[in-house]
Design a protein around this motif. Structure first.
Motif, mmCIF file in Angstrom:
data_model
loop_
_atom_site.group_PDB
_atom_site.id
_atom_site.type_symbol
_atom_site.label_atom_id
_atom_site.label_comp_id
_atom_site.label_asym_id
_atom_site.label_seq_id
_atom_site.Cartn_x
_atom_site.Cartn_y
_atom_site.Cartn_z
ATOM 1 N N SER A 112 0.833 -1.186 0.000
ATOM 2 C CA SER A 112 0.000 0.000 0.000
ATOM 3 C C SER A 112 0.876 1.248 0.000
ATOM 4 O O SER A 112 1.736 1.409 0.859
ATOM 5 N N TRP A 113 0.611 2.139 -0.954
ATOM 6 C CA TRP A 113 1.364 3.391 -0.999
ATOM 7 C C TRP A 113 1.056 4.248 0.218
ATOM 8 O O TRP A 113 1.915 4.991 0.691
ATOM 9 N N GLU A 114 -0.147 4.139 0.755
ATOM 10 C CA GLU A 114 -0.503 4.913 1.942
ATOM 11 C C GLU A 114 0.406 4.545 3.113
ATOM 12 O O GLU A 114 0.825 5.402 3.889
ATOM 13 N N GLN A 115 0.703 3.256 3.228
ATOM 14 C CA GLN A 115 1.598 2.820 4.302
ATOM 15 C C GLN A 115 3.031 3.297 4.053
ATOM 16 O O GLN A 115 3.723 3.678 4.983
ATOM 17 N N VAL A 116 3.449 3.262 2.811
ATOM 18 C CA VAL A 116 4.817 3.663 2.475
ATOM 19 C C VAL A 116 5.030 5.158 2.721
ATOM 20 O O VAL A 116 6.108 5.571 3.142
ATOM 21 N N ILE A 117 4.024 5.963 2.469
ATOM 22 C CA ILE A 117 4.180 7.406 2.680
ATOM 23 C C ILE A 117 3.754 7.849 4.084
ATOM 24 O O ILE A 117 3.748 9.029 4.386
ATOM 25 N N SER A 118 3.483 6.889 4.948
ATOM 26 C CA SER A 118 3.069 7.219 6.310
ATOM 27 C C SER A 118 4.240 7.764 7.138
ATOM 28 O O SER A 118 5.405 7.506 6.854
ATOM 29 N N LYS A 119 3.900 8.512 8.165
ATOM 30 C CA LYS A 119 4.915 9.046 9.072
ATOM 31 C C LYS A 119 5.653 7.918 9.792
ATOM 32 O O LYS A 119 6.845 8.025 10.076
ATOM 33 N N GLU A 120 4.952 6.841 10.087
ATOM 34 C CA GLU A 120 5.569 5.712 10.780
ATOM 35 C C GLU A 120 6.691 5.112 9.929
ATOM 36 O O GLU A 120 7.798 4.884 10.416
ATOM 37 N N PHE A 121 6.392 4.866 8.661
ATOM 38 C CA PHE A 121 7.401 4.299 7.767
ATOM 39 C C PHE A 121 8.579 5.257 7.626
ATOM 40 O O PHE A 121 9.743 4.851 7.719
ATOM 41 N N TYR A 122 8.275 6.527 7.438
ATOM 42 C CA TYR A 122 9.320 7.540 7.293
ATOM 43 C C TYR A 122 10.204 7.591 8.535
ATOM 44 O O TYR A 122 11.430 7.672 8.443
ATOM 45 N N SER A 123 9.598 7.514 9.716
ATOM 46 C CA SER A 123 10.389 7.581 10.948
ATOM 47 C C SER A 123 11.310 6.369 11.085
ATOM 48 O O SER A 123 12.437 6.494 11.558
ATOM 49 N N HIS A 124 10.841 5.188 10.660
ATOM 50 C CA HIS A 124 11.700 4.002 10.677
ATOM 51 C C HIS A 124 12.907 4.193 9.754
ATOM 52 O O HIS A 124 14.051 3.944 10.153
ATOM 53 N N VAL A 125 12.654 4.636 8.556
ATOM 54 C CA VAL A 125 13.730 4.814 7.578
ATOM 55 C C VAL A 125 14.679 5.925 8.033
ATOM 56 O O VAL A 125 15.904 5.774 7.969
ATOM 57 N N GLU A 126 14.106 7.013 8.524
ATOM 58 C CA GLU A 126 14.939 8.125 8.988
ATOM 59 C C GLU A 126 15.829 7.694 10.154
ATOM 60 O O GLU A 126 17.011 8.011 10.206
ATOM 61 N N PHE A 127 15.254 6.939 11.095
ATOM 62 C CA PHE A 127 16.032 6.470 12.232
ATOM 63 C C PHE A 127 17.191 5.599 11.769
ATOM 64 O O PHE A 127 18.331 5.753 12.228
ATOM 65 N N LEU A 128 16.909 4.660 10.871
ATOM 66 C CA LEU A 128 17.968 3.787 10.364
ATOM 67 C C LEU A 128 19.053 4.594 9.651
ATOM 68 O O LEU A 128 20.245 4.332 9.818
ATOM 69 N N TYR A 129 18.635 5.583 8.900
ATOM 70 C CA TYR A 129 19.596 6.417 8.177
ATOM 71 C C TYR A 129 20.499 7.174 9.160
ATOM 72 O O TYR A 129 21.725 7.165 9.026
ATOM 73 N N ILE A 130 19.893 7.795 10.160
ATOM 74 C CA ILE A 130 20.657 8.561 11.148
ATOM 75 C C ILE A 130 21.588 7.637 11.937
ATOM 76 O O ILE A 130 22.765 7.942 12.138
ATOM 77 N N GLN A 131 21.060 6.503 12.396
ATOM 78 C CA GLN A 131 21.892 5.559 13.154
ATOM 79 C C GLN A 131 23.042 5.050 12.297
ATOM 80 O O GLN A 131 24.160 4.897 12.781
ATOM 81 N N ASN A 132 22.786 4.792 11.037
ATOM 82 C CA ASN A 132 23.842 4.324 10.146
ATOM 83 C C ASN A 132 24.921 5.393 9.979
ATOM 84 O O ASN A 132 26.113 5.079 9.984
ATOM 85 N N GLU A 133 24.505 6.654 9.845
ATOM 86 C CA GLU A 133 25.460 7.755 9.732
ATOM 87 C C GLU A 133 26.329 7.849 10.987
ATOM 88 O O GLU A 133 27.549 7.985 10.905
ATOM 89 N N ILE A 134 25.703 7.778 12.155
ATOM 90 C CA ILE A 134 26.433 7.859 13.421
ATOM 91 C C ILE A 134 27.392 6.686 13.546
ATOM 92 O O ILE A 134 28.571 6.860 13.864
#
Length: 101
Positions: free
Chosen positions: A53-75
């Motif tokens: 579902s595109w609605e799930q992919v563009i959800s804030k929850e999905f974005y926060s998961h991806v953003e967290f992983l990105y930030i943690q990976n950078e750190i």
């Protein structure tokens, strides 16, 4: 036993400052990655390689998961690079000590 005090303290400092942080940040990253992998089935059907579902992919929850992983990976990557540079300095110091014998 290390007889060179400066080298000994450099190694101890490297361990005390970097090792625990690397392990801790790696564990946080692994836990979050596992959580996202577990929840991935809400967003993506692995068998047919399709987004559920595109609605799930563009959800804030999905974005926060991806953003967290990105930030943690950078750190984690930054810490790993810094630790590697410090380890290389220690190795160079050991080589200097060894060649001066």
């Amino acid at each position: 036993m290390i007889k060179n005090d400066e080298l000994k303290y450099t190694i101890m400092d490297l361990y005390m400052r970097s090792y625990k942080r690397l392990v801790y940040n790696g564990e946080i990253y692994d836990e979050r990655y596992d959580l996202v992998s577990w929840e991935r089935k809400k967003y993506f059907n692995k068998i047919i390689q399709s987004i559920n579902s595109w609605e799930q992919v563009i959800s804030k929850e999905f974005y926060s998961h991806v953003e967290f992983l990105y930030i943690q990976n950078e750190i984690y990557t930054r810490l790993a690079k810094t630790s590697l540079q410090e380890i290389q300095k220690v190795i160079e110091a050991i080589e200097i000590v060894e060649t001066s014998k």
